[in-house]
Design a protein around this motif. Structure first.
Motif, PDB file in Angstrom:
ATOM      1  N   LEU A   1       6.285   7.698   7.764  1.00  0.00           N
ATOM      2  CA  LEU A   1       5.329   6.639   7.396  1.00  0.00           C
ATOM      3  C   LEU A   1       3.972   7.257   7.062  1.00  0.00           C
ATOM      4  N   PRO A   2       3.441   6.979   5.871  1.00  0.00           N
ATOM      5  CA  PRO A   2       2.181   7.613   5.460  1.00  0.00           C
ATOM      6  C   PRO A   2       0.933   6.923   6.017  1.00  0.00           C
ATOM      7  N   PHE A   3       1.104   5.726   6.597  1.00  0.00           N
ATOM      8  CA  PHE A   3       0.032   5.004   7.281  1.00  0.00           C
ATOM      9  C   PHE A   3       0.649   4.416   8.531  1.00  0.00           C
ATOM     10  N   ILE A   4      -0.149   4.193   9.552  1.00  0.00           N
ATOM     11  CA  ILE A   4       0.422   3.512  10.709  1.00  0.00           C
ATOM     12  C   ILE A   4       0.570   2.037  10.343  1.00  0.00           C
ATOM     13  N   PRO A   5       1.762   1.464  10.518  1.00  0.00           N
ATOM     14  CA  PRO A   5       1.939   0.060  10.179  1.00  0.00           C
ATOM     15  C   PRO A   5       1.063  -0.832  11.059  1.00  0.00           C
TER      16      PRO A   5
ATOM     17  N   PRO B   1       3.867   6.517  17.428  1.00  0.00           N
ATOM     18  CA  PRO B   1       3.442   7.667  16.617  1.00  0.00           C
ATOM     19  C   PRO B   1       4.120   7.683  15.243  1.00  0.00           C
ATOM     20  N   VAL B   2       3.345   8.023  14.229  1.00  0.00           N
ATOM     21  CA  VAL B   2       3.841   8.107  12.852  1.00  0.00           C
ATOM     22  C   VAL B   2       3.094   9.222  12.122  1.00  0.00           C
TER      23      VAL B   2
ATOM     24  N   ARG C   1       0.840  -1.204   0.000  1.00  0.00           N
ATOM     25  CA  ARG C   1       0.000   0.000   0.000  1.00  0.00           C
ATOM     26  C   ARG C   1       0.877   1.256   0.000  1.00  0.00           C
ATOM     27  N   MET C   2       1.935   1.225   0.801  1.00  0.00           N
ATOM     28  CA  MET C   2       2.819   2.397   0.862  1.00  0.00           C
ATOM     29  C   MET C   2       3.436   2.657  -0.515  1.00  0.00           C
ATOM     30  N   ALA C   3       3.846   1.610  -1.201  1.00  0.00           N
ATOM     31  CA  ALA C   3       4.435   1.754  -2.537  1.00  0.00           C
ATOM     32  C   ALA C   3       3.397   2.327  -3.505  1.00  0.00           C
ATOM     33  N   ARG C   4       2.164   1.801  -3.409  1.00  0.00           N
ATOM     34  CA  ARG C   4       1.094   2.232  -4.314  1.00  0.00           C
ATOM     35  C   ARG C   4       0.782   3.714  -4.107  1.00  0.00           C
TER      36      ARG C   4
END
Ligand SMILES: Cc1cc2nc3c(=O)[nH]c(=O)nc-3n(C[C@H](O)[C@H](O)[C@H](O)COP(=O)(O)OP(=O)(O)OC[C@H]3O[C@@H](n4cnc5c(N)ncnc54)[C@H](O)[C@@H]3O)c2cc1C
Ligand SMILES: *[C@@H]1O[C@H](CO)[C@@H](O)[C@H](O)[C@H]1NC(C)=O
Ligand SMILES: *[C@@H]1O[C@H](CO)[C@@H](O)[C@H](O)[C@H]1NC(C)=O
Ligand SMILES: *[C@@H]1O[C@H](CO)[C@@H](O)[C@H](O)[C@H]1NC(C)=O
Ligand SMILES: *[C@@H]1O[C@H](CO)[C@@H](O)[C@H](O)[C@H]1NC(C)=O
Ligand SMILES: *[C@@H]1O[C@H](CO)[C@@H](O)[C@H](O)[C@H]1NC(C)=O
Ligand SMILES: *[C@@H]1O[C@H](CO)[C@@H](O)[C@H](O)[C@H]1NC(C)=O
Ligand SMILES: *[C@@H]1O[C@H](CO)[C@@H](O)[C@H](O)[C@H]1NC(C)=O
Ligand SMILES: *[C@@H]1O[C@H](CO)[C@@H](O)[C@H](O)[C@H]1NC(C)=O
Ligand SMILES: *[C@@H]1O[C@H](CO)[C@@H](O)[C@H](O)[C@H]1NC(C)=O
Ligand SMILES: *[C@@H]1O[C@H](CO)[C@@H](O)[C@H](O)[C@H]1NC(C)=O
Length: 588
Positions: free
Chosen positions: A558-562, A522-523, A132-135
């Motif tokens: 990080l654009p989403f919390i893992p 936190p991210v 998802r992060m790559a996309r």
């Protein structure tokens, strides 16, 4: 004669890279790269860049040495670092959904940063997180297949402290054995393990066993992997700044150094160049400034990094102007979208004395175990408490989803996590416990972290807005019901005697509000986004949007919390960032 001798002595002294405490002791003042924050990510970058002897790297770290930080090295004592001299001691704003309670918000104030004070769980998250992060960022370099080499550079899987037979407890083919940072399975067993494993079988498939949650498929319970090697914590300091690296002649670490701002150096064409850094070693009485000749790398973490950016005038002008901070570069996403995992701990009374409770509350009882650890790095102190943990999903037809899209990264990514501890984290004066901790790992609430003053030494406002959405609250309630189903398995008969908490259907929601906290992941406060996106702080190569000379390398990007504890994702990001930098500058 004397002056002359002195001059030559100085000249001949090898410039030795080591830990320094005073700016004036630094033997050189010109550096190719300056890394702000010697934490989890920062030390990775410093290590990798200094592999090339032609370049010189300086790390500026606010905290001090970890050498004598006993509790940092003993895995079982990890929690004692919270609120200690090695903690920044932040507190959140009152959390509306938690009956307005503020929550303690620890961050590592020590070389190694939060990797020196965390609870050492090693989880990479499901492959879907990375894909998802790559996309979303438009950079396939972040997808699961492509991060494998960086996982391997970081990870050094080693035998557990007790050298037990680990067949079937992890999948060797998905691990790295030659990296820098040690990872191992728990080196101590407890009486609850067989019952927990049996309860998985009795759950009719709901709580299945997964041999290795770090394989890319993470659903199910499995044996916890931890950043522990030979019975002792492996932090980014003990590993990436270990003796074989810190003696490099081109690697310098300045401790006890608080960075106040980054500074514009000069304007090249139309783009602002930010390679300067202003810092203090005496709470702002005097300050120093240095400039990196190649790049400045911000690795001050999800709280520190946006705080430094905002005090430098890089942020949302609507927030900076009222504080009399002059906007240098408008970037409204800085400090926004802070997201964390809500956490709820429930202790159950256990019919045993074989838990960590007595060790953690009674120094006399602990002394022989401590001696064993001191002498051989084995015994119960060599292991963390949460020896089994798991990742689970809600059934999509359940009411928890009413009105919201599934926030998970994909159909094989969890909504909640359960950690099973053999003993309470903070045991009360009496009793022995099995601790069931649950976390909502696909939370939907997010909130800003903001500066509250023009003084860069003032603590920022931290508002993770815990359980701030209906989904997050409902998810926590459902996770609680799930743990109750698990604990009622027949295998716990005669072992679990009663919950050590008091809750009824009528008081459950209030119980959740009174007892939920966070897991300190936190991210997103300096989030990565696609090139040209209308939001975000860094491009997929981690350079700050619209600036030259400044990159961000830490959990804040990080654009989403893992769907994971965040240290392994942070290490992976740092390894790739270092590779990107080395490639750009043609470094070895
Ligand atoms: C109590 C606790 C328990 C946790 N447990 C786990 C766990 O079990 N497993 C897991 O995977 N994750 C865990 N985490 C989260 C994980 O440790 C972090 O996500 C990760 O370490 C973040 O790395 P980072 O490089 O972004 O920041 P950090 O490692 O925090 O590094 C930031 C560094 O920058 C320094 N710094 C900040 N501001 C300044 C400044 N102005 N000037 C100079 N230096 C500065 C800090 O002192 C610090 O050394 C836990 C975190 C905490 C706090
Ligand atoms: C955090 O609090 C502890 C205990 O009061 C204190 O010793 C420590 O100095 C504080 N940390 C910082 C960075 O001020
Ligand atoms: C470890 O256990 C596995 C199966 O449980 C067994 O096949 C193997 O021989 C054991 N290894 C050692 C070194 O005892
Ligand atoms: C917060 O993140 C979301 C995506 O998760 C994004 O759409 C939004 O623009 C971000 N907000 C800011 C202020 O960056
Ligand atoms: C602490 O442990 C010691 C040694 O086992 C024991 O004698 C003592 O009673 C314990 N103290 C308390 C308060 O339980
Ligand atoms: C173990 O070592 C630490 C650090 O050197 C020391 O403070 C502690 O007293 C020792 N514990 C015992 C029981 O000897
Ligand atoms: C999901 O819930 C539906 C309706 O209650 C049920 O029929 C189905 O079996 C459930 N699926 C799983 C995987 O639990
Ligand atoms: C924010 O700053 C104001 C003004 O200095 C102060 O009164 C307030 O206590 C601060 N808030 C927090 C949460 O620190
Ligand atoms: C506690 O365990 C013992 C056996 O170890 C058993 O005899 C006893 O009944 C158990 N007590 C409870 C309250 O279940
Ligand atoms: C639960 O509440 C009841 C009634 O208020 C009280 O008697 C009991 O001691 C409580 N139990 C626990 C474990 O707190
Ligand atoms: C929640 O906390 C409040 C304030 O301490 C207390 O009055 C209330 O009884 C608590 N509720 C539950 C269910 O524990």
């Amino acid at each position: 004669m004397l002056t002359c001798f002195f001059f030559f002595a100085l000249f001949l002294l090898p410039v030795n890279a080591l830990f320094y405490r005073r700016f004036q002791d630094l033997p050189v003042k010109d550096f190719d790269f300056i890394v702000v924050g010697g934490g989890t990510a920062g030390n990775v970058v410093a290590n990798r860049l200094s592999e090339d002897p032609r370049i010189r790297v300086l790390v500026l770290e606010a905290g001090g040495s970890d050498k004598d930080a006993f509790n940092s090295h003993v895995p079982l004592y990890g929690r004692r670092l919270q609120g200690s001299q090695f903690d920044w001691n932040f507190t959140t704003t009152p959390q509306a959904a938690l009956n307005n309670r503020p929550i303690a918000y620890p961050r590592g104030f020590i070389i190694g940063g939060s990797s020196s004070i965390n609870l050492m769980v090693y989880t990479r998250g499901p492959s879907e997180d990375w894909d998802r992060m790559a996309r979303v960022t438009g950079d396939s370099g972040w997808n699961w297949d492509n991060i494998q080499s960086f996982i391997r550079k970081n990870e050094r899987f080693v035998p557990p402290a007790d050298h037990h037979n680990t067949t079937g407890q992890f999948t060797p083919s998905v691990h790295g054995f030659h990296g820098v940072n040690s990872v191992s399975l728990s080196g101590w067993r407890y009486s609850s393990d067989p019952r927990v494993l049996e309860a998985m079988k009795e759950s009719g498939g709901e709580f299945r066993f997964n041999e290795d949650m770090n394989s890319g498929f993470h659903l199910g319970f499995g044996w916890t992997q931890t950043t522990v090697g030979h019975g002792t914590r492996s932090s980014s300091s003990t590993s990436y700044l270990g003796p074989q690296y810190i003696n490099r002649k081109n690697l310098f670490v300045l401790l006890n150094t608080r960075v106040l701002r980054v500074k514009q150096t000069h304007t090249s064409s139309k783009t602002l160049v930010v390679r300067g850094v202003e810092f203090t070693q005496n709470s702002g009485k005097t300050t120093h400034t240095l400039q990196a000749t190649k790049e400045l790398i911000l690795s001050a973490g999800s709280i520190g990094t946006p705080t430094i950016l905002m005090h430098s005038g890089i942020g949302d002008p609507n927030e900076l102007t009222p504080l009399n901070i002059k906007t240098l570069h408008a970037l409204p996403s800085v400090g926004k979208n802070l997201t964390d995992h809500p956490l709820l701990v429930t202790n159950y009374n256990a019919n045993t004395t074989d838990t960590t409770d007595d060790i953690l509350r009674n120094a006399t009882f602990a002394a022989p175990f401590e001696r064993t650890w001191n002498e051989t790095r084995t015994g119960p102190l060599s292991s963390t408490q949460g020896r089994i943990l798991g990742w689970f999903r809600f059934n999509l037809s359940e009411s928890v989803f009413e009105g919201v899209d599934d926030p998970a990264a994909g159909p094989n990514s969890a909504h909640y996590e359960v950690i099973i501890g053999n003993g309470a984290g903070n045991p009360p004066p009496t009793g022995h416990f099995l601790a069931l901790t649950m976390a909502v790992v696909s939370p939907t609430s997010a909130s800003p972290s903001r500066v509250n003053s023009s003084n860069p030494l003032a603590p920022p406002l931290i508002n993770p807005n815990i359980l701030g959405t209906t989904f997050d609250f409902t998810a926590m309630r459902e996770a609680f019901f799930a743990t109750q189903r698990f604990i009622s398995a027949p295998s716990f008969n005669g072992y679990i005697t009663a919950p050590a908490f008091n809750v009824t259907d009528a008081t459950l929601d209030d119980f959740i509000r009174n007892n939920t906290g966070v897991i300190w992941h936190p991210v997103k406060t300096a989030a990565m986004s696609a090139r040209g996106a209308d939001h975000g702080v860094v491009d997929p190569d981690l350079k700050v949007k619209g600036l030259e000379g400044l990159r961000i390398v830490d959990a804040s990007v990080l654009p989403f919390i893992p769907t994971a504890h965040t240290q392994a994702p942070t290490y992976i990001i740092a390894e790739r960032a270092a590779a990107l930098i080395k490639e750009e500058y043609g470094l070895n």
